[in-house]
Design a protein around this motif. Structure first.
Motif, PDB file in Angstrom:
ATOM      1  N   ARG A 198      52.269  31.493  38.647  1.00 22.95           N
ATOM      2  CA  ARG A 198      52.206  30.726  39.865  1.00 22.95           C
ATOM      3  C   ARG A 198      52.693  29.251  39.817  1.00 22.95           C
ATOM      4  O   ARG A 198      52.188  28.610  38.941  1.00 22.95           O
ATOM      5  CB  ARG A 198      50.710  30.880  40.424  1.00 22.95           C
ATOM      6  CG  ARG A 198      50.247  32.354  40.705  1.00 22.95           C
ATOM      7  CD  ARG A 198      48.871  32.440  40.890  1.00 22.95           C
ATOM      8  NE  ARG A 198      48.706  31.695  42.516  1.00 22.95           N
ATOM      9  CZ  ARG A 198      47.707  31.588  43.212  1.00 22.95           C
ATOM     10  NH1 ARG A 198      46.607  32.194  42.568  1.00 22.95           N
ATOM     11  NH2 ARG A 198      47.688  30.934  44.266  1.00 22.95           N
ATOM     12  N   ALA A 225      45.473  23.861  38.762  1.00 26.42           N
ATOM     13  CA  ALA A 225      44.968  24.996  39.670  1.00 26.42           C
ATOM     14  C   ALA A 225      45.413  24.661  41.106  1.00 26.42           C
ATOM     15  O   ALA A 225      45.332  23.628  41.292  1.00 26.42           O
ATOM     16  CB  ALA A 225      43.571  25.233  39.536  1.00 26.42           C
ATOM     17  N   PRO A 226      45.794  25.775  41.635  1.00 24.02           N
ATOM     18  CA  PRO A 226      45.716  26.973  41.407  1.00 24.02           C
ATOM     19  C   PRO A 226      46.913  27.809  40.717  1.00 24.02           C
ATOM     20  O   PRO A 226      47.091  28.981  40.296  1.00 24.02           O
ATOM     21  CB  PRO A 226      45.754  28.001  42.634  1.00 24.02           C
ATOM     22  CG  PRO A 226      46.603  27.120  43.709  1.00 24.02           C
ATOM     23  CD  PRO A 226      46.296  25.496  43.278  1.00 24.02           C
ATOM     24  N   SER A 280      49.393  28.443  37.501  1.00 24.13           N
ATOM     25  CA  SER A 280      49.059  28.984  35.843  1.00 24.13           C
ATOM     26  C   SER A 280      50.429  29.314  35.126  1.00 24.13           C
ATOM     27  O   SER A 280      51.516  29.940  35.891  1.00 24.13           O
ATOM     28  CB  SER A 280      48.163  30.185  35.853  1.00 24.13           C
ATOM     29  OG  SER A 280      48.418  31.117  36.423  1.00 24.13           O
ATOM     30  N   ARG A 285      42.974  30.726  32.995  1.00 26.36           N
ATOM     31  CA  ARG A 285      42.909  30.950  34.566  1.00 26.36           C
ATOM     32  C   ARG A 285      41.443  31.433  34.913  1.00 26.36           C
ATOM     33  O   ARG A 285      41.270  32.419  34.360  1.00 26.36           O
ATOM     34  CB  ARG A 285      44.146  31.866  35.061  1.00 26.36           C
ATOM     35  CG  ARG A 285      43.967  31.799  36.783  1.00 26.36           C
ATOM     36  CD  ARG A 285      45.316  32.524  37.153  1.00 26.36           C
ATOM     37  NE  ARG A 285      45.182  33.996  36.388  1.00 26.36           N
ATOM     38  CZ  ARG A 285      44.613  35.007  37.136  1.00 26.36           C
ATOM     39  NH1 ARG A 285      44.000  34.861  38.207  1.00 26.36           N
ATOM     40  NH2 ARG A 285      44.579  36.208  36.584  1.00 26.36           N
ATOM     41  N   GLY A 286      40.776  30.906  35.842  1.00 23.42           N
ATOM     42  CA  GLY A 286      39.513  31.520  36.139  1.00 23.42           C
ATOM     43  C   GLY A 286      38.438  31.139  35.197  1.00 23.42           C
ATOM     44  O   GLY A 286      37.293  31.455  35.445  1.00 23.42           O
TER      45      GLY A 286
END
Length: 220
Positions: free
Chosen positions: A52, A73-74, A76, A110-111
């Protein structure tokens, strides 16, 4: 379907890793500093790019090097691959790279901002349908033995093709050698993945400005 795989994170603790994939077309070329324009930042699955906020290709640099500015972020970055073709007769993948970032900038899965992201060598067999079901469980292979935390500085990864590569769920190169040999013979995409947390290729982002510079990538 993907099955989660437990591994030990660089920062300690047990987390779950799953594999996700990338697709593309076939032209058999030997890889020695493949041009930036030949690489794809993906994976692109069913028309959707899972990286993204990123360009489709890396930015070319000097002397065959290229770089990717890691997003915050968001955004990646997940998979970075090129079309190599068969790996039959090849012995290893060698990657030299550096990570440039200001002190205190963290590169995380991510996350999972509390963990360090990992960089892992990867290849994919031609004809993958992305299901990970049946025979397709052995169409994507990850050099998890050679994974490195994404930290500032110069790095080298050497991933022998005789080592115990990991497939999507339970298969390994040593445990399912016939499937691994078939994947090598019919390989398509080669490159590396970024991730950690819940997947080797599930993406990474930076907490500030950070750049991944690849100075050499060879299939020998």
């Amino acid at each position: 379907m993907t099955i989660l795989k437990p591994i030990r994170a660089a920062a300690g603790g047990l987390i779950l890793l799953a594999a996700c994939g990338v697709a593309a077309p076939a032209n058999a070329q030997a890889a020695a500093n493949v041009a930036a324009s030949e690489w794809t930042i993906g994976p692109i699955i069913n028309g959707r790019n899972h990286s993204r906020g990123m360009p489709l290709q890396p930015t070319p640099g000097r002397n065959g090097a290229w770089h990717i500015d890691l997003p915050q972020a968001p955004g990646s970055v997940h998979y970075v691959t090129f079309r190599h073709g068969s790996l039959a007769g090849k012995s290893r993948i060698v990657m030299r790279y550096r990570i440039e970032a200001a002190p205190g900038v963290r590169i995380s899965p991510r996350g999972y901002p509390q963990w360090e992201a990992l960089l892992t060598p990867y290849f994919q067999r031609r004809g993958d349908n992305w299901s990970a079901a049946g025979r397709f469980e052995t169409y994507r292979w990850y050099g998890t033995f050679a994974s490195k935390p994404m930290q500032r500085g110069e790095h080298v990864i050497v991933a022998p093709l005789t080592a115990n590569w990991t497939a999507l769920e339970r298969s390994t190169a040593h445990g399912n050698s016939a499937a691994f040999r078939d994947a090598l013979a019919h390989a398509d995409e080669v490159g590396f993945v970024l991730g950690g947390g819940d997947g080797y290729g599930h993406g990474a982002f930076a907490s500030g400005r950070a750049r991944l510079v690849v100075t050499e990538f060879r299939v020998e």
